[in-house]
Write a protein that holds these residues in place. Structure first.
Motif: not given
Length: 343
Positions: A163-185
């Motif tokens: 029984i595991v969490s969606s670790n990969r998809a969750g991290a992807h969503e969090g980082v994509a959220h930062l990218i959506a606000h203009g971050h590249r570093r």
């Protein structure tokens, strides 16, 4: 002996051709027995995968105890506390009692703890696997009907429910959220050891979000720590880079605490932050912390329900159940990148 029944003291006695009392004397070392009989009893114990019942040494037929064994990495981590509470609430309805111990993410300590639970003849065994642990020693117990559930991370050397969490998809969503606000570093502050399943999955999610946005992966932006103080140190190192990150992704709640403390200490409040796992008083921070949250209660409930189904006779193939994560927007992850670094 039925394939789906755990071996008992009586089974060992039949295998050797002696009385259950003789087997008990050998195992408890509390009476006379010849060297040959002792040898035969111990050989039968190993063959059948029998575990002496420490809770009822005087019971000749060793039925399972009304307890569940739970092995977690850290008793102080509130995430695992929430998981344990959900398991306990679920199994209490069946008259089962939860026993819990910490492995400290040490394979040897985990093995010793599981052996103790097996010796008590727990009805169910739930384990958060340690990095490097080999669970093949549990094969005979699972074959004999003991429900074995891996929680938060898959096990190794044993086909059992995970029984595991969606670790990969969750991290992807969090980082994509930062990218959506203009971050590249975007820095990644992960926990240790590096081979830890959850860390590896979250790093994959981090990298996939960068790749999707056409941002090159920069190894200098990926750091690791073992605890909150270590996270403070590596966050400081990231901030001291010639080209520092404008945003940080925390691999778990402990890393997030270190990041927040170091940003406040260095007066770098405009660095955006998204954390995997929620943090106590996250909404009281300034800005409030944006997080990708797991559902520890659902992880616990699902693990307990899966184990109870196995206990009730479910003999289907082992499977992995993935519990979804979700992004909670609070402010820290929505800070825009400086114009000089904006996309």
């Amino acid at each position: 002996m039925a394939a789906n029944r755990r071996p008992t003291l009586a089974d060992v006695a039949r295998e050797v051709g002696v009385s259950a009392k003789t087997v008990s004397r050998v195992l408890n070392e509390d009476g006379p027995a010849s060297a040959e009989t002792r040898k035969q009893v111990l050989a039968a114990v190993a063959k059948l995968g029998f575990q002496p019942n420490l809770m009822a040494r005087n019971i000749r037929v060793g039925g399972p105890d009304t307890t569940i064994g739970l092995v977690i990495p850290d008793l102080a981590n509130p995430f695992f506390g929430a998981v344990a509470r959900a398991i306990e609430d679920t199994v209490r309805e069946r008259g089962l009692t939860l026993l819990m111990g910490s492995s400290a993410d040490d394979p040897e300590r985990e093995r010793a703890l599981t052996d103790k639970f097996l010796a008590r003849r727990v009805s169910i065994l739930i384990v958060v696997p340690s990095v490097g642990a080999d669970h093949s020693h549990l094969k005979s117990h699972r074959t004999a009907g003991l429900p074995v559930i891996f929680l938060d991370r898959p096990g190794a050397g044993l086909a059992a429910d995970s029984i595991v969490s969606s670790n990969r998809a969750g991290a992807h969503e969090g980082v994509a959220h930062l990218i959506a606000h203009g971050h590249r570093r975007i820095g990644f502050v992960g926990d240790l050891p590096e081979k830890l399943y959850t860390r590896r999955e979250r790093l994959v999610g981090y990298r996939s979000a960068l790749e999707e946005a056409g941002i090159p992966y920069d190894r200098s932006l990926v750091v690791n720590a073992h605890d909150q103080q270590g996270a403070e140190v590596v966050t400081s190192q990231l901030l001291d880079l010639a080209d520092p990150p404008t945003a940080l992704f925390a691999g778990n709640n402990i890393m997030a605490l270190g990041i927040v403390i170091e940003l406040a200490r260095s007066k770098r409040k405009h660095v955006a932050v998204v954390a995997f796992d929620d943090v106590s008083l996250a909404e009281a921070l300034e800005p409030a912390l944006t997080v990708v949250v797991q559902d520890p209660e659902e992880l616990g409930r699902t693990a307990a329900a899966t184990a109870l189904n196995r206990l009730d006779g479910d003999r289907s193939r082992a499977r992995t159940v993935t519990v979804p994560t979700r992004l909670i927007v609070r402010g820290s992850g929505e800070q825009p990148a400086p114009d000089s670094r904006g996309a």
